[in-house]
Design a protein around this motif. Sequence first.
Motif, short mmCIF file in Angstrom:
data_model
loop_
_atom_site.label_atom_id
_atom_site.label_comp_id
_atom_site.label_asym_id
_atom_site.label_seq_id
_atom_site.Cartn_x
_atom_site.Cartn_y
_atom_site.Cartn_z
N HIS B 30 -3.86 -0.26 6.89
CA HIS B 30 -4.08 1.07 6.32
C HIS B 30 -5.04 0.99 5.14
O HIS B 30 -5.92 1.83 4.97
CB HIS B 30 -2.75 1.69 5.86
CG HIS B 30 -1.86 2.09 6.99
ND1 HIS B 30 -2.25 2.99 7.96
CD2 HIS B 30 -0.60 1.71 7.34
CE1 HIS B 30 -1.27 3.14 8.83
NE2 HIS B 30 -0.26 2.37 8.48
N SER B 31 -4.88 -0.07 4.32
CA SER B 31 -5.74 -0.20 3.14
C SER B 31 -7.19 -0.42 3.57
O SER B 31 -8.13 -0.01 2.89
CB SER B 31 -5.26 -1.34 2.25
OG SER B 31 -5.63 -2.59 2.80
N SER B 35 -10.31 1.68 2.33
CA SER B 35 -11.51 1.05 1.76
C SER B 35 -12.76 1.54 2.48
O SER B 35 -13.79 1.81 1.85
CB SER B 35 -11.45 -0.47 1.94
OG SER B 35 -10.41 -0.99 1.21
N GLU B 72 -3.47 8.79 6.32
CA GLU B 72 -3.10 7.45 5.84
C GLU B 72 -2.03 7.53 4.76
O GLU B 72 -1.10 6.72 4.75
CB GLU B 72 -4.34 6.72 5.29
CG GLU B 72 -5.39 6.37 6.35
CD GLU B 72 -4.88 5.42 7.42
OE1 GLU B 72 -4.12 4.49 7.09
OE2 GLU B 72 -5.23 5.62 8.60
N LEU B 89 -0.88 1.30 -3.90
CA LEU B 89 -1.82 1.71 -2.84
C LEU B 89 -1.80 3.23 -2.68
O LEU B 89 -2.85 3.86 -2.53
CB LEU B 89 -1.47 1.03 -1.50
CG LEU B 89 -2.40 1.39 -0.34
CD1 LEU B 89 -3.83 0.92 -0.61
CD2 LEU B 89 -1.91 0.80 0.98
N MET B 93 -4.97 5.67 -2.93
CA MET B 93 -5.33 6.58 -1.83
C MET B 93 -5.49 8.00 -2.36
O MET B 93 -6.43 8.72 -1.98
CB MET B 93 -4.26 6.53 -0.74
CG MET B 93 -4.23 5.22 0.01
SD MET B 93 -2.69 5.03 0.89
CE MET B 93 -3.21 5.45 2.51
N LEU B 129 -9.12 -1.44 -5.16
CA LEU B 129 -8.59 -1.70 -3.81
C LEU B 129 -8.73 -3.18 -3.47
O LEU B 129 -7.82 -3.78 -2.86
CB LEU B 129 -9.35 -0.86 -2.77
CG LEU B 129 -8.82 0.56 -2.53
CD1 LEU B 129 -9.85 1.41 -1.80
CD2 LEU B 129 -7.53 0.50 -1.70
N TRP B 132 -6.06 -5.00 -5.26
CA TRP B 132 -4.76 -4.76 -4.61
C TRP B 132 -4.63 -5.64 -3.36
O TRP B 132 -3.58 -6.24 -3.12
CB TRP B 132 -4.64 -3.28 -4.22
CG TRP B 132 -3.33 -2.98 -3.53
CD1 TRP B 132 -2.16 -2.65 -4.13
CD2 TRP B 132 -3.08 -3.05 -2.13
NE1 TRP B 132 -1.18 -2.50 -3.18
CE2 TRP B 132 -1.72 -2.74 -1.94
CE3 TRP B 132 -3.85 -3.35 -1.01
CZ2 TRP B 132 -1.13 -2.71 -0.69
CZ3 TRP B 132 -3.27 -3.31 0.25
CH2 TRP B 132 -1.92 -3.00 0.40
N LYS B 133 -5.72 -5.72 -2.58
CA LYS B 133 -5.68 -6.52 -1.34
C LYS B 133 -5.44 -7.99 -1.65
O LYS B 133 -4.67 -8.65 -0.96
CB LYS B 133 -7.00 -6.36 -0.57
CG LYS B 133 -7.02 -5.15 0.33
CD LYS B 133 -8.30 -5.17 1.13
CE LYS B 133 -8.72 -3.77 1.45
NZ LYS B 133 -10.05 -3.71 2.01
#
Lengths: 407, 138
Positions: B30-31, B35, B72, B89, B93, B129, B132-133
């Motif tokens: 989803h991320s 992105s 999402e 996240l 978003m 992002l 975060w990943k």
Amino acid sequence: MKMKKAATLALGILTSVGGFFDVGAIATSSQAGALYRYQLLWALLFGTILVVFLVEMSGRFSAVTRQALPDAIRQHFGFTFWLGPFVVLTIIHFLTLGAEIGGICFALHLLTGIRVSAWALPVAALTWLFLWRATFSSIENSTSLLGLLTLAFVVAAWRYHPPLDQVLAGFLPTLPRQDPARYWFIAVSLLGAIISPYLFYFYSSGAVEDEWDESYVGVNRGVAVIGMGFGSLISVGAIVVAALVLAPRGIQVDDYHQAALMLTQAFPFWGFALFALSMGIACLGASVELALAMAYTTAQTFGWNWGENLDPREDARFCLSYTAAILAAALLIQFGVDPLKLTLLSMAINAAVLPFVAIPFLLLMNDRKLLGEHRNGWISNLVAVVTLVAAIVLAIVSIPLMIAGGG
Amino acid sequence: MRNYTLALALATSALLACQSKSPEEEILQHSQTVSSWTATLRFAGEQWIANRVPASFVQSTAEAAREELGKEIQEVSKSPVRPELRSPLQKLMTDARSAGNGLRKAVEAGDRAGAAREVGRLVALQGQLATWKRGAGQ
């Protein structure tokens, strides 16, 4: 005569622009380049080799027998045998026609800002008018000429100076480093976009319309190689551009808006319009081919009069077939079906129905009574067997891959 | 024919079995979509500022992004993944959707400075992002 044979190269270019570089190629090439850079170029090369041989076979068949493929399949295997594949192919041709009309509508949406669904019926009317008024040769020539605009992808790829070693390495199959289901789904969709069944029916019926005979066998070979090579080159260009523009930015193509930015770096002031025009023209060529292929197949299946060169009064049911097909396919877009999702669905199902097309076709190509000395030799048969195996594998994996990797 | 059908069924089952992903893998997927849309909005904004795409294109792209990001957000809110992974996240978003809306409004008003500010927000969000990943294990 020589002039006429030279002019038949236009048939190859038209077939490649419409049949090879169409909405399916735009969608799958941009997805392939954006997600896997050059890693899926091998699928394009593999599909191109297969399609060159299959197009050559369908043209050779019609030049020697003066019959189009659906006509010959029905006559040799019987109406009952052909009815099942005919129904399946009509459904897939209908979905693909919807995707192509969606592609034209999206191109017009890019140029005007007016929503996609609002264009569905005007585009259907334009496509229909084109078919109603034009002869086969005028359709060939106008779409071939306009289709040259799609070379913009090749020019853009050239201007970006891609790393040649990496591009060449992409022509060798490699396993994906991430998300294998999606990788194989895109590989199968690329093949489904290249080896579209309607291409062979359109091409063989076109050869009959152009009154090919045995003296065209050599020309047909040139048409297949040049035409399909041209289409393939444009698809390579699209993959390379997506790899250089979209992949480094982390943009994956889940929507055509994302693909529309591919040419704005290479052609700063008119790249956006060039993308929209290329997409619109490629999809218009493919829509015309598909609508004709549906009408040819229907008329030949039921033994009706057919021919784009005939007056509509002489082949009313043929004209009615493409009229109904265009209207019904346009309604899919009118009612809000997403053009990209419809395209990816059509490409995956295209791959799944390949055995229906390949098996009777290959049996006919080996019929000594029909083709005499022009029947398949060992090279063509080797490619035919590879195609058949590929077709069966694609049929098995395409739908599960669509579920697992279609995203 | 029976063998063919059997092979099809086996292939389907095998692939669907391979498809089952852990909640962490699903949220990472989803991320990825988030992105991609953030990068799309940024690229579209930059191209509009440089006079390379029309305003109507940025507006329709922002609209498409708003719809996709909305889907999402809903998907991620249902994820069984641990909250310390999910909550940041969800915030990113929501911020991406808000930056997309801001970009659309700036473009509608023909405000290039405003559009550049929203592009700046999107650049910052891309960095967050990515962080975060990395934290989520990618």
